[in-house]
Design an enzyme around this catalytic site. Structure first.
Site, mmCIF file in Angstrom:
data_model
loop_
_atom_site.group_PDB
_atom_site.id
_atom_site.type_symbol
_atom_site.label_atom_id
_atom_site.label_comp_id
_atom_site.label_asym_id
_atom_site.label_seq_id
_atom_site.Cartn_x
_atom_site.Cartn_y
_atom_site.Cartn_z
ATOM 1 N N ARG A 110 0.866 -1.192 0.000
ATOM 2 C CA ARG A 110 0.000 0.000 0.000
ATOM 3 C C ARG A 110 0.893 1.230 0.000
ATOM 4 O O ARG A 110 2.115 1.091 0.032
ATOM 5 C CB ARG A 110 -0.905 -0.015 1.233
ATOM 6 N N ASN A 148 -3.769 7.965 3.376
ATOM 7 C CA ASN A 148 -3.367 7.415 4.673
ATOM 8 C C ASN A 148 -1.856 7.491 4.813
ATOM 9 O O ASN A 148 -1.135 7.151 3.867
ATOM 10 C CB ASN A 148 -3.789 5.938 4.771
ATOM 11 N N GLU A 149 -1.385 7.959 5.933
ATOM 12 C CA GLU A 149 0.059 7.965 6.246
ATOM 13 C C GLU A 149 0.935 8.201 5.008
ATOM 14 O O GLU A 149 1.748 7.357 4.619
ATOM 15 C CB GLU A 149 0.456 6.667 6.942
ATOM 16 N N GLU A 305 -4.778 7.267 15.623
ATOM 17 C CA GLU A 305 -4.605 5.825 15.811
ATOM 18 C C GLU A 305 -3.717 5.572 17.022
ATOM 19 O O GLU A 305 -2.749 6.303 17.251
ATOM 20 C CB GLU A 305 -3.898 5.175 14.609
ATOM 21 N N TRP A 313 4.091 -5.100 14.228
ATOM 22 C CA TRP A 313 5.173 -4.897 13.260
ATOM 23 C C TRP A 313 6.509 -4.580 13.916
ATOM 24 O O TRP A 313 7.440 -4.170 13.243
ATOM 25 C CB TRP A 313 4.769 -3.815 12.259
ATOM 26 N N LYS A 354 -3.122 -9.447 11.053
ATOM 27 C CA LYS A 354 -4.035 -10.281 11.852
ATOM 28 C C LYS A 354 -3.633 -10.351 13.318
ATOM 29 O O LYS A 354 -4.471 -10.583 14.183
ATOM 30 C CB LYS A 354 -4.190 -11.672 11.242
HETATM 31 C C1 GLA Z 1 -0.696 2.608 10.496
HETATM 32 C C2 GLA Z 1 -1.797 2.567 9.457
HETATM 33 C C3 GLA Z 1 -2.881 1.588 9.769
HETATM 34 C C4 GLA Z 1 -2.347 0.327 10.380
HETATM 35 C C5 GLA Z 1 -1.498 0.667 11.585
HETATM 36 C C6 GLA Z 1 -0.967 -0.551 12.302
HETATM 37 O O1 GLA Z 1 -0.823 3.589 11.410
HETATM 38 O O2 GLA Z 1 -2.360 3.835 9.214
HETATM 39 O O3 GLA Z 1 -3.567 1.309 8.567
HETATM 40 O O4 GLA Z 1 -1.567 -0.362 9.435
HETATM 41 O O5 GLA Z 1 -0.406 1.426 11.160
HETATM 42 O O6 GLA Z 1 -0.188 -0.200 13.419
#
Ligand code: GLA
Ligand code: ZN
Length: 669
Positions: A110, A148-149, A305, A313, A354
């Protein structure tokens, strides 16, 4: 511009498209027990919304929205452009990024689109246009979440072309580029625009990741940050065309390196960020990250978040201990967050995440420790007064964070490979955190005059404009502090000549001709009139004071024994401190005692108890947080205050269990 009138947003990422529709209502029934009032949806749904080129299908999203409405959960609606759909990459391979080794990526992962691909721009625009046209009248939406990010870099032909255009706009002529980059070095003089390529492994980047021409590398970073910002602005403008009110944002990532967030911040209505401390992240670093995010706009922000219990991770994804998630949520609030959102509401059944924590785990039970803790927090947050959400934070100390210096410093080849911008800035933040002194993180563009102390560690790049501002601030009575590897170069990495640190020599009352680099085991003792005051590490400036006086000097481990390493220079009615080495804890404490005294700043608390105050015109809310696992006891700084969470009068001594939080409310007439 954000309307928080309905209280604190509490919820997070929700991906119902990964589940049978028959399971959705059960999720909502459970989530509402935890007072969840918001869901971030549609982050990675592009191929569901546009299954084939130009064929749109919003039926599933309509049903998701209808379910949310039925359950009275408001929506942070993402634009779904954060992952390229497989059909798009298959049909138009150029939409994917080319990596630093020149390899065009196939479809996968992504955050994978080339920001300068005309096809990506056109297709994402078409999608967002349809999405916003369809949903902008929906009153469930509280915020728009673009992509996103954002981050990462592309080195493809489209980026190379766009880079040349960007350079033409910045410099006008090729001659000006050659001059700015000093490209006569190693025979780089460019004779036509087409000869300029992105600095990458196949061109001008060494295997160490460092560039041959610092100016070119800096400009490529600026250009890539700007390119992604253009993608954001394109989507933002479409949303604004339909929706004149609701705030538009994207989620940031603290002190990440790729984007110059200070340049991005004016384009966002509210800053949102993702807080993922790891097992060994100190509470002070989390505080630093929150303050960096607040500093981008000097306004409250969204905690977009966090995980309720664990990431997946990192090397060891330790569980947050009982009470720790609650503590971290209040810590965010204490530093200016006005939302508490999680990744994610329901744990994925498969895929790369997951084992990432969620409110509803694989057991899908409300009886789990995690769910219970979240539910308790949801109940508490729902009770917090509106005034708290409207309150602000006004520290007396400013700390400059500068993405250009971050890039420039870490691109340096010499004097050591151990240059870490964030660590160097954080070190000075931490020194004040330990004294209970709040810090506002600022950009070099900000007004420094409200602050008693201005710190600029590792501010490698300076310009005439910034130098003049710092001089005026200091001359007018401010206290300025900077250190080794600061003030060295201009915007394209040319050393300011005449002795280090170039433009700051007069302000600091000193000059430096050489910088020694020493392995960690070869620390140097630092001496003052009263004896040894600490140790210096890694780099040692050989300082010759002109008007500055020495606070400490190097010991006899070196041939420059007796030469100054810490100095202070009275300048106008202010004072400029210089630190010519990386200090150990003792050395830093010695320095800060003098800096705080000169700035007339008083220490408040120490240890693992964090104290932060948010204020409105009439009220103040002081958060007292035990960030650690051991009980703490402190004197109540405001014994006449009211304790918000327990709704009681507060006692003279505050006993804080592990991860305990107290919020003291005071009313000022
Ligand atoms: C990021 C992403 C999320 C998810 C989280 C997992 O912040 O924006 O989609 O992957 O990491 O920690
Ligand atoms: Zn590209």
């Amino acid at each position: 511009m954000t309307d928080y009138s309905s209280g604190i947003l509490f919820g997070g990422d929700y991906n119902p498209e990964q589940w049978e529709e028959s399971t959705w209502q059960d999720d909502f029934d459970k989530l509402s027990q935890a007072q969840v009032n918001s869901a971030t949806i549609n982050v990675f749904s592009w191929p569901l919304l546009e299954p084939a080129e130009g064929e749109y299908d919003f039926e599933q999203l309509d049903r998701i929205m209808a379910h949310l409405e039925h359950n009275q959960i408001c929506v942070v609606l993402a634009t779904a452009t954060a992952a390229v759909p497989p059909w798009l990459a298959h049909k138009y391979p150029e939409v994917m990024r080319t990596d630093i080794n020149g390899i065009l990526q196939r479809h996968g992962k992504r955050h994978n689109a080339c920001p300068n691909s005309p096809i990506f721009k056109r297709k994402s625009k078409a999608l967002v246009e349809r999405l916003v046209a369809r949903y902008h009248t929906n009153s469930l939406i509280t915020h728009w979440h673009v992509s996103n990010e954002y981050g990462g870099t592309c080195y493809c032909e489209n980026c190379a072309k766009a880079f040349r255009v960007w350079l033409k706009e910045r410099y006008g002529t090729l001659e000006a580029v050659n001059q700015a980059w000093n490209s006569h070095f190693w025979g780089h003089t460019y004779g036509s625009w087409e000869e300029i390529n992105p600095p990458m492994r196949t061109s001008d980047i060494f295997s160490s990741g460092k560039p041959v021409l610092g100016g070119a590398a800096l400009d490529y970073r600026r250009f890539q940050s700007d390119s992604l910002l253009e993608n954001y602005k394109m989507e933002r403008d479409i949303i604004r065309k339909y929706d004149s009110k609701r705030p538009i944002t994207t989620n940031f990532m603290g002190s990440q390196k790729d984007l110059d967030y200070f340049k991005w911040a004016p384009e966002l209505d509210v800053i949102a960020w993702d807080n993922y401390p790891s097992l060994d992240t100190p509470a002070s670093f989390t505080a630093f990250s929150h303050d960096l995010m607040r500093g981008l706009k000097h306004q409250p922000f969204m905690l977009m978040e966090q995980t309720p219990n664990q990431q997946n991770w990192q090397t060891y994804n330790a569980l947050k201990k009982p009470g720790e998630m609650r503590m971290l949520s209040y810590q965010a609030l204490a530093h200016g967050a006005n939302t508490v959102q999680f990744f994610q509401l329901k744990q994925s059944r498969n895929g790369a995440e997951k084992f990432h924590g969620a409110l509803l785990s694989h057991s899908v039970s409300t009886q789990t420790r995690v769910f219970q803790e979240v539910a308790q927090l949801g109940g508490e947050l729902a009770q917090l007064p509106q005034a708290l959400i409207e309150s602000e934070i006004h520290p007396n100390v400013a700390l400059i964070f500068d993405w250009e210096s971050y890039w420039g410093l870490e691109n340096c080849i010499g004097p050591t490979t151990q240059l870490d911008y964030v660590a160097s800035v954080y070190r000075y933040y931490q020194a004040l955190y330990q004294q209970g002194i709040a810090v506002e993180i600022v950009s070099k563009q900000d007004d420094f005059s409200p602050y008693k102390l201005l710190m600029a560690p590792s501010m490698y790049i300076t310009t005439d404009e910034v130098t003049e501002k710092i001089k005026a601030y200091t001359a007018a009575g401010g206290v300025f502090l900077t250190n080794v590897m600061s003030g060295l170069v201009d915007e394209t990495d040319n050393i300011h000549l005449g002795g280090y640190p170039g433009q700051w020599r007069e302000l600091l009352g000193l000059t430096i001709d050489e910088i020694d680099a020493r392995p960690a085991a070869q620390a140097v003792t630092l001496h003052s009139a009263t004896g040894i005051v600490g140790q210096g590490r890694t780099l040692c400036d050989l300082i010759t004071p002109t008007t500055a006086h020495s606070l400490a000097w190097y010991g006899d481990e070196t041939f420059y024994q007796g030469q100054a390493c810490l100095t202070a220079n009275e300048y106008g009615t202010g004072c400029a401190f210089y630190v010519g080495t990386y200090l150990d804890d003792q050395g830093l404490a010695f320095l800060m005692t003098q800096v705080l005294k000169r700035s007339q700043l008083a220490a408040k608390a120490a240890g693992e108890v964090e104290i932060m105050t948010r204020t409105t015109e009439n009220q103040s809310f002081t958060f007292i947080i035990n960030t650690g696992e051991h009980p703490q006891k402190i004197m109540n700084p405001y014994p006449d205050a009211y304790e918000l969470l327990t709704q009681t009068n507060s006692p003279t001594d505050l006993e804080l269990a592990p991860f305990a939080v107290i919020i003291l409310q005071q009313d000022h007439e």
